[in-house]
Design a protein around this motif. Structure first.
Motif, PDB file in Angstrom:
ATOM      1  N   ALA A 143      24.627  71.948  46.269  1.00 39.89           N
ATOM      2  CA  ALA A 143      23.718  71.814  45.148  1.00 39.89           C
ATOM      3  C   ALA A 143      23.252  70.378  44.999  1.00 39.89           C
ATOM      4  O   ALA A 143      22.129  70.122  44.572  1.00 39.89           O
TER       5      ALA A 143
ATOM      6  N   ALA B 172      25.771  79.448  44.435  1.00 45.20           N
ATOM      7  CA  ALA B 172      25.407  78.103  43.985  1.00 45.20           C
ATOM      8  C   ALA B 172      26.010  77.695  42.651  1.00 45.20           C
ATOM      9  O   ALA B 172      25.987  76.517  42.306  1.00 45.20           O
TER      10      ALA B 172
ATOM     11  N   PRO C 130      30.559  74.683  29.434  1.00 47.19           N
ATOM     12  CA  PRO C 130      30.405  76.010  28.817  1.00 47.19           C
ATOM     13  C   PRO C 130      31.317  77.075  29.430  1.00 47.19           C
ATOM     14  O   PRO C 130      31.621  77.042  30.622  1.00 47.19           O
TER      15      PRO C 130
ATOM     16  N   GLU D  46      22.507  80.015  22.146  1.00 51.18           N
ATOM     17  CA  GLU D  46      21.699  79.036  22.884  1.00 51.18           C
ATOM     18  C   GLU D  46      20.303  79.603  23.129  1.00 51.18           C
ATOM     19  O   GLU D  46      20.114  80.806  23.165  1.00 51.18           O
TER      20      GLU D  46
HETATM   21  C1  HEC Z   1      28.868  70.994  40.697  1.00 54.22           C
HETATM   22  C2  HEC Z   1      29.224  71.886  39.648  1.00 54.22           C
HETATM   23  C3  HEC Z   1      28.130  72.764  39.075  1.00 54.22           C
HETATM   24  C4  HEC Z   1      27.317  73.650  39.726  1.00 54.22           C
HETATM   25  C5  HEC Z   1      27.243  73.942  41.201  1.00 54.22           C
HETATM   26  C6  HEC Z   1      26.509  74.282  38.702  1.00 54.22           C
HETATM   27  N1  HEC Z   1      26.833  73.801  37.475  1.00 54.22           N
HETATM   28 FE1  HEC Z   1      25.987  74.342  35.710  1.00 54.22          FE
HETATM   29  N2  HEC Z   1      27.083  72.924  34.748  1.00 54.22           N
HETATM   30  C7  HEC Z   1      28.062  72.144  35.340  1.00 54.22           C
HETATM   31  C8  HEC Z   1      28.660  71.306  34.328  1.00 54.22           C
HETATM   32  C9  HEC Z   1      29.768  70.304  34.544  1.00 54.22           C
HETATM   33  C10 HEC Z   1      28.018  71.628  33.107  1.00 54.22           C
HETATM   34  C11 HEC Z   1      28.312  71.090  31.725  1.00 54.22           C
HETATM   35  C12 HEC Z   1      27.742  69.744  31.504  1.00 54.22           C
HETATM   36  C13 HEC Z   1      28.209  69.175  30.185  1.00 54.22           C
HETATM   37  O1  HEC Z   1      28.784  69.903  29.374  1.00 54.22           O
HETATM   38  O2  HEC Z   1      27.973  67.980  29.973  1.00 54.22           O
HETATM   39  C14 HEC Z   1      27.023  72.639  33.426  1.00 54.22           C
HETATM   40  C15 HEC Z   1      26.163  73.197  32.483  1.00 54.22           C
HETATM   41  C16 HEC Z   1      25.330  74.255  32.722  1.00 54.22           C
HETATM   42  C17 HEC Z   1      24.491  74.876  31.753  1.00 54.22           C
HETATM   43  C18 HEC Z   1      24.336  74.435  30.295  1.00 54.22           C
HETATM   44  C19 HEC Z   1      25.358  75.049  29.432  1.00 54.22           C
HETATM   45  C20 HEC Z   1      25.263  74.702  27.978  1.00 54.22           C
HETATM   46  O3  HEC Z   1      26.305  74.563  27.356  1.00 54.22           O
HETATM   47  O4  HEC Z   1      24.157  74.578  27.435  1.00 54.22           O
HETATM   48  C21 HEC Z   1      23.856  75.898  32.386  1.00 54.22           C
HETATM   49  C22 HEC Z   1      22.868  76.883  31.761  1.00 54.22           C
HETATM   50  C23 HEC Z   1      24.298  75.906  33.754  1.00 54.22           C
HETATM   51  N3  HEC Z   1      25.187  74.892  33.920  1.00 54.22           N
HETATM   52  C24 HEC Z   1      23.882  76.829  34.701  1.00 54.22           C
HETATM   53  C25 HEC Z   1      24.164  76.703  36.052  1.00 54.22           C
HETATM   54  C26 HEC Z   1      23.600  77.561  37.075  1.00 54.22           C
HETATM   55  C27 HEC Z   1      22.692  78.754  36.817  1.00 54.22           C
HETATM   56  C28 HEC Z   1      24.056  77.104  38.262  1.00 54.22           C
HETATM   57  C29 HEC Z   1      23.719  77.620  39.633  1.00 54.22           C
HETATM   58  C30 HEC Z   1      22.307  77.776  39.987  1.00 54.22           C
HETATM   59  C31 HEC Z   1      24.914  75.973  37.993  1.00 54.22           C
HETATM   60  N4  HEC Z   1      24.956  75.763  36.662  1.00 54.22           N
HETATM   61  C32 HEC Z   1      25.584  75.261  38.950  1.00 54.22           C
HETATM   62  C33 HEC Z   1      28.425  72.134  36.661  1.00 54.22           C
HETATM   63  C34 HEC Z   1      27.817  72.865  37.658  1.00 54.22           C
END
Ligand code: HEC
Length: 389
Positions: A19, A40, A66, A77
């Motif tokens: 990613a 992903a 989350p 949300e």
């Molecule tokens: C490398 C790790 C990683 C990957 C891969 C990843 N995320 Fe995340 N994501 C995070 C983290 C860490 C947070 C929280 C950030 C924070 O709270 O500051 C987050 C937050 C989010 C949020 C926001 C949640 C909120 O509380 O508003 C969404 C929606 C989300 N991710 C969707 C996805 C989706 C869909 C994918 C795949 C396409 C994805 N993420 C892939 C690590 C990842």
């Protein structure tokens, strides 16, 4: 066996690395949202949105990380915010940079599919969790139905030449209980002009309230920006005679209040909020019963997000409130007020917002001066006061 397992886990274990890489050609080959998720997202967020342990994900989870399967964390949300975070990455909305941006590798249809999938992780299939889309911007006076966790500090200042000075503040705490209830506590702190001259300050009449959502409906007609729907809640409250009545800080009487909150979400990010209600003093020594109708109409527009620069897609909501109050006493008139105002989000996460308005009494203006109104609203369910800037 071992090799098979390694092959199976590879997409999951490599996803964070993938990613972060500039392009993800493989991802485009994956079709369904579920497959994209597993390839992903699941490495960090878990197969069903529950999050993965630190030793698997390889990073320290921020406090705001989350758990999408917890309805109280995800249902309220906005689809819009989820979409932007997936497209532009965590920092675009004041979240951690660990959350990568997928805008260059996923189509908007794929991102919409992922948001729908995330929404389906809420395991409590009791459908009563109101979706964030039914939560219009807060107005200065008119109360709205959507249950929230927030603090609000509202101030109004008499702003008319030749009229007595006066400053009223209200500190309000709103807390959700379950999916459809909210308990409220509000405490006025006022500076009131005294008959003998000068201002006198102190705590006014404290109110405790409880509301419940009785009806909600969100049409999926126009996903993302154009959902329409409505939500209805009823509130009951007691206003306690805690303020010093002799100093005009309170009424000197305990009052019961009841009102309905009916909010309509219209196309094009427009909304209408209606709040009819009444107040019933427990004894009526000097206070008449009264009824009121508060209404707010407005819309929201967004600055274009420029996530790599300064702009974060700040949201602006111009509104106008029209309120009517009438004492149920012989010869009483209905007092009408109009308040143009606008709300704006202050931080990137958009959970800290301000609203500024100018209250214009339309009739019966002898002892109702024009006032400047202002609030700061902190939705603490979405993050701390100093996070998300
Ligand atoms: C490398 C790790 C990683 C990957 C891969 C990843 N995320 Fe995340 N994501 C995070 C983290 C860490 C947070 C929280 C950030 C924070 O709270 O500051 C987050 C937050 C989010 C949020 C926001 C949640 C909120 O509380 O508003 C969404 C929606 C989300 N991710 C969707 C996805 C989706 C869909 C994918 C795949 C396409 C994805 N993420 C892939 C690590 C990842």
């Amino acid at each position: 066996m071992c090799a098979a397992l390694a092959l199976l886990l590879a997409p999951v274990l490599c996803a964070p690395w993938l990613a972060r890489a500039a392009n993800l050609p493989d991802l485009l080959g994956l079709h369904s949202a579920r497959q994209i998720w597993l390839g992903a997202c699941a490495a960090c967020h878990g197969a069903n949105g529950e999050g993965t342990p630190t030793y698997v994900a390889g990073f320290q989870q921020p406090d705001s990380f989350p758990q999408f399967n917890q309805c109280d964390q995800s249902a309220d949300e906005y689809t819009r915010d989820y979409t932007e975070i997936i497209r532009d990455g965590g920092p675009a909305r004041g979240f951690s940079q660990i959350m990568p941006a997928f805008g260059s590798v996923l189509t908007s249809a794929q991102i919409n599919g992922l948001v729908a999938l995330i929404r389906s992780f809420c395991t409590d299939h009791d459908t009563s969790w109101p979706p964030g889309e039914l939560n219009p911007p807060r107005a200065l006076i008119t109360d709205k139905a959507f249950p929230e966790n927030e603090w609000i500090l509202t101030t109004d200042i008499n702003a008319q030449r030749g009229r007595p000075a006066g400053i009223a503040n209200e500190i309000e705490s709103e807390n959700t209980v379950g999916s459809t209830n909210e308990v409220d506590l509000s405490m006025p702190v006022d500076w009131v002009a005294q008959p003998g001259g000068g201002l006198y300050g102190g705590i006014g009449d404290v109110t405790t309230g409880f509301s419940h959502v009785f009806y909600q409906h969100l049409g999926n007609d126009l996903p993302l920006y154009g959902n329409t729907g409505s939500i209805l809640a009823l509130q009951g409250q007691v206003t306690w005679a805690t303020g010093n009545a002799a100093r005009r800080l309170g009424t000197g009487e305990t009052q019961l209040g009841a009102y309905a909150m009916y909010d309509v979400i219209l196309p094009h990010q427009l909304f209408l909020q209606l709040q009819p209600g009444g107040e019933l003093p427990l004894h009526t020594y000097n206070l008449p019963r009264s009824v009121f109708l508060n209404t707010a109409f407005g819309g929201t527009f967004y600055q274009a997000p420029r996530y790599e620069g300064m702009g974060f897609g700040r949201q602006w909501s111009p509104m106008v409130e029209v309120t009517a109050n009438r004492n149920l006493a012989p010869g009483a008139v209905t007092d009408w007020d109009v308040m143009p105002e606008f709300q704006v989000s202050l931080n990137r996460r958009q959970n800290i917002r301000a609203d500024l308005g100018y209250l214009i009494p339309v009739n019966d203006t002898a002892d109702r001066p024009r006032q400047v109104w202002f609030y700061i609203e902190w939705d603490w369910g979405d993050g701390g006061l100093f996070e998300g800037w």
